[in-house]
Design a protein around this motif. Structure first.
Motif, PDB file in Angstrom:
ATOM      1  N   VAL A  76      53.400  42.342  71.244  1.00 24.49           N
ATOM      2  CA  VAL A  76      54.845  41.323  71.772  1.00 24.49           C
ATOM      3  C   VAL A  76      55.807  42.915  72.449  1.00 24.49           C
ATOM      4  N   ARG A  77      56.481  42.307  73.472  1.00 27.84           N
ATOM      5  CA  ARG A  77      56.876  43.177  74.577  1.00 27.84           C
ATOM      6  C   ARG A  77      58.530  42.602  74.187  1.00 27.84           C
ATOM      7  N   SER A  78      58.978  41.641  73.726  1.00 31.95           N
ATOM      8  CA  SER A  78      60.547  41.543  73.614  1.00 31.95           C
ATOM      9  C   SER A  78      61.321  41.991  72.320  1.00 31.95           C
ATOM     10  N   GLU A  79      61.805  42.731  71.858  1.00 30.61           N
ATOM     11  CA  GLU A  79      62.730  42.772  70.938  1.00 30.61           C
ATOM     12  C   GLU A  79      62.555  41.948  70.142  1.00 30.61           C
ATOM     13  N   LYS A  80      63.470  40.774  70.385  1.00 28.74           N
ATOM     14  CA  LYS A  80      63.032  39.217  69.030  1.00 28.74           C
ATOM     15  C   LYS A  80      62.475  39.473  68.379  1.00 28.74           C
ATOM     16  N   TRP A  81      61.243  39.142  69.127  1.00 27.43           N
ATOM     17  CA  TRP A  81      60.004  39.157  68.465  1.00 27.43           C
ATOM     18  C   TRP A  81      59.421  40.137  67.676  1.00 27.43           C
ATOM     19  N   LEU A  82      59.761  41.772  68.195  1.00 28.73           N
ATOM     20  CA  LEU A  82      59.724  42.474  67.195  1.00 28.73           C
ATOM     21  C   LEU A  82      60.440  42.414  65.839  1.00 28.73           C
ATOM     22  N   GLN A  83      61.758  42.496  66.387  1.00 33.87           N
ATOM     23  CA  GLN A  83      62.852  42.077  65.023  1.00 33.87           C
ATOM     24  C   GLN A  83      61.316  40.839  64.251  1.00 33.87           C
ATOM     25  N   ARG A  84      61.009  39.888  64.599  1.00 36.47           N
ATOM     26  CA  ARG A  84      61.041  39.138  63.711  1.00 36.47           C
ATOM     27  C   ARG A  84      59.848  39.572  62.829  1.00 36.47           C
ATOM     28  N   TRP A  85      59.009  40.531  63.393  1.00 33.91           N
ATOM     29  CA  TRP A  85      57.702  40.770  63.093  1.00 33.91           C
ATOM     30  C   TRP A  85      57.567  42.134  62.283  1.00 33.91           C
ATOM     31  N   ALA A  86      59.013  41.882  61.751  1.00 32.28           N
ATOM     32  CA  ALA A  86      59.349  43.336  60.988  1.00 32.28           C
ATOM     33  C   ALA A  86      58.595  43.740  59.843  1.00 32.28           C
ATOM     34  N   TRP A  87      58.595  42.312  58.612  1.00 33.27           N
ATOM     35  CA  TRP A  87      58.363  42.444  57.863  1.00 33.27           C
ATOM     36  C   TRP A  87      56.829  42.962  57.467  1.00 33.27           C
ATOM     37  N   MET A  88      55.938  42.799  59.019  1.00 33.15           N
ATOM     38  CA  MET A  88      54.490  43.386  58.689  1.00 33.15           C
ATOM     39  C   MET A  88      54.683  45.165  58.424  1.00 33.15           C
ATOM     40  N   ASP A  89      55.305  45.818  58.635  1.00 30.75           N
ATOM     41  CA  ASP A  89      55.493  47.356  58.451  1.00 30.75           C
ATOM     42  C   ASP A  89      55.444  47.333  57.200  1.00 30.75           C
ATOM     43  N   PRO A  90      56.356  46.482  55.669  1.00 30.67           N
ATOM     44  CA  PRO A  90      55.628  47.324  54.886  1.00 30.67           C
ATOM     45  C   PRO A  90      54.273  46.915  53.855  1.00 30.67           C
ATOM     46  N   ALA A  91      54.683  45.608  54.446  1.00 27.31           N
ATOM     47  CA  ALA A  91      53.610  44.430  54.563  1.00 27.31           C
ATOM     48  C   ALA A  91      51.847  45.363  54.699  1.00 27.31           C
ATOM     49  N   GLY A  92      51.668  45.771  55.810  1.00 28.11           N
ATOM     50  CA  GLY A  92      50.334  46.588  56.671  1.00 28.11           C
ATOM     51  C   GLY A  92      50.456  47.955  55.751  1.00 28.11           C
ATOM     52  N   LYS A  93      51.596  48.512  55.679  1.00 23.44           N
ATOM     53  CA  LYS A  93      51.371  49.998  54.970  1.00 23.44           C
ATOM     54  C   LYS A  93      50.258  49.569  53.766  1.00 23.44           C
ATOM     55  N   ARG A  94      50.299  48.414  52.898  1.00 23.24           N
ATOM     56  CA  ARG A  94      50.179  47.807  51.508  1.00 23.24           C
ATOM     57  C   ARG A  94      48.485  47.961  52.154  1.00 23.24           C
ATOM     58  N   TRP A  95      48.513  46.531  52.508  1.00 20.11           N
ATOM     59  CA  TRP A  95      47.328  45.725  52.589  1.00 20.11           C
ATOM     60  C   TRP A  95      46.160  46.003  53.528  1.00 20.11           C
ATOM     61  N   TRP A  96      46.866  46.416  54.870  1.00 18.22           N
ATOM     62  CA  TRP A  96      45.891  46.122  55.776  1.00 18.22           C
ATOM     63  C   TRP A  96      46.281  47.959  56.625  1.00 18.22           C
ATOM     64  N   PRO A  97      46.209  49.352  55.347  1.00 19.50           N
ATOM     65  CA  PRO A  97      46.453  50.181  56.394  1.00 19.50           C
ATOM     66  C   PRO A  97      45.555  51.049  57.273  1.00 19.50           C
ATOM     67  N   ILE A  98      44.842  50.825  57.114  1.00 21.72           N
ATOM     68  CA  ILE A  98      44.242  52.065  58.076  1.00 21.72           C
ATOM     69  C   ILE A  98      44.120  50.795  59.677  1.00 21.72           C
ATOM     70  N   PHE A  99      45.234  50.004  59.837  1.00 23.07           N
ATOM     71  CA  PHE A  99      45.250  49.576  61.293  1.00 23.07           C
ATOM     72  C   PHE A  99      46.630  49.290  61.829  1.00 23.07           C
ATOM     73  N   GLY A 100      46.740  50.577  61.229  1.00 23.11           N
ATOM     74  CA  GLY A 100      48.851  50.938  62.141  1.00 23.11           C
ATOM     75  C   GLY A 100      48.378  50.807  64.010  1.00 23.11           C
ATOM     76  N   ALA A 101      48.984  50.549  64.368  1.00 23.96           N
ATOM     77  CA  ALA A 101      49.201  51.583  66.353  1.00 23.96           C
ATOM     78  C   ALA A 101      49.104  52.258  65.660  1.00 23.96           C
ATOM     79  N   VAL A 102      49.253  53.132  65.591  1.00 25.01           N
ATOM     80  CA  VAL A 102      49.584  55.089  66.302  1.00 25.01           C
ATOM     81  C   VAL A 102      49.572  55.854  64.508  1.00 25.01           C
TER      82      VAL A 102
END
Length: 268
Positions: free
Chosen positions: A206-232
């Motif tokens: 997503v491009r906006s700061e607002k939506w990035l903050q809304r999806w912030a919960w995906m960082d800890p969830a992604g690190k635990r459940w789908w760690p190989i699919f990080g953007a960087v």
């Protein structure tokens, strides 16, 4: 509709770019803080202060000729301490002006994916690194939500599907994204040992700061459940020289004279 972004420098000014820069800055600071030696080099990406936490006396920032960037003064400081490499030079990443085995640390923030011949750049890094020297690499992961959106935009552009912004690129257009598997194979061929690998930035494209903050919960969830699919991804490797062994001090007990010790049999 947002215009396509074609420059990595421009992309880093967006909300997504700032989000990624903050993540990478924290990883570089942790990776280089305790790497000791005399000479360290950062190849490219002046927006990221990859050697900020390193304490080597000689730290250089090397830039390609086509990147216009106003370098800070060597006397510039933030919070009372200099936080930028002391010397900057313009060079080609595939032909570094350093003798073989002269550098202790080389950092490559998105350098390989923007290079015309990334494997040759890695060979050049292996040449200038001394044995047991470290290389730290970051790059975009093609197997991620960001990578999938970028691939969809390329496919839509080839098919002529420009409606609804389907052909708008989310990431910079220049460069070829290199997966972690291929990068690991290249490093092993050049006698590097990968000592750590980490992926991050799991929020959607997503491009906006607002939506990035809304999806912030995906960082800890992604690190635990789908760690190989990080953007960087973030990779640290050490140059090994086969057949070489680092020797420590040879501590030997001192003798009172030059005669050999006499063995005395124990009595029963």
């Amino acid at each position: 509709m947002n215009p396509p972004i074609i420059s990595l420098t421009d992309w880093f000014q967006t909300a997504s770019g700032q989000y990624l820069l903050a993540w990478e800055q924290a990883r570089f600071d942790a990776a280089v803080a305790n790497v000791f030696g005399y000479n360290a080099l950062q190849l490219g990406l002046p927006e990221l202060r990859a050697l900020h936490a390193n304490r080597m006396p000689h730290r250089w920032l090397a830039l390609p000729e086509e990147i216009p960037f106003q370098l800070p003064s060597p006397d510039a400081s933030v919070s009372g301490s200099t936080d930028w490499p002391f010397v900057a030079l313009v060079t080609n990443a595939a032909a570094l002006p350093f003798p073989a085995g002269s550098l202790d640390l080389v950092v490559l923030p998105h350098t390989l994916e923007l290079s015309a011949d990334p494997h040759h750049v890695l060979r050049e890094v292996e040449r200038v690194l001394m044995p047991e020297g470290r290389v730290v690499i970051s790059g975009f992961n093609p197997n991620s939500l960001w990578g999938l959106r970028q691939a969809r935009a390329h496919l839509a552009g080839r098919l002529g599907l420009s409606g609804l912004g389907m052909s708008d690129l989310y990431l910079p257009e220049a460069g070829d994204f290199i997966g972690t598997g291929r990068l690991t194979d290249w490093l092993r061929l050049l006698s590097f040992d990968v000592v750590s690998r980490e992926l991050g930035c799991y929020r959607p494209a997503v491009r906006s700061e607002k939506w990035l903050q809304r999806w912030a919960w995906m960082d800890p969830a992604g690190k635990r459940w789908w760690p190989i699919f990080g953007a960087v991804y973030f990779v640290v490797a050490v140059k090994r020289v086969r057949g070489m062994r680092l020797l420590g001090p040879a501590w030997r007990p001192r003798r009172s004279n030059g005669t050999a010790p006499v063995t005395v049999a124990n009595r029963r």
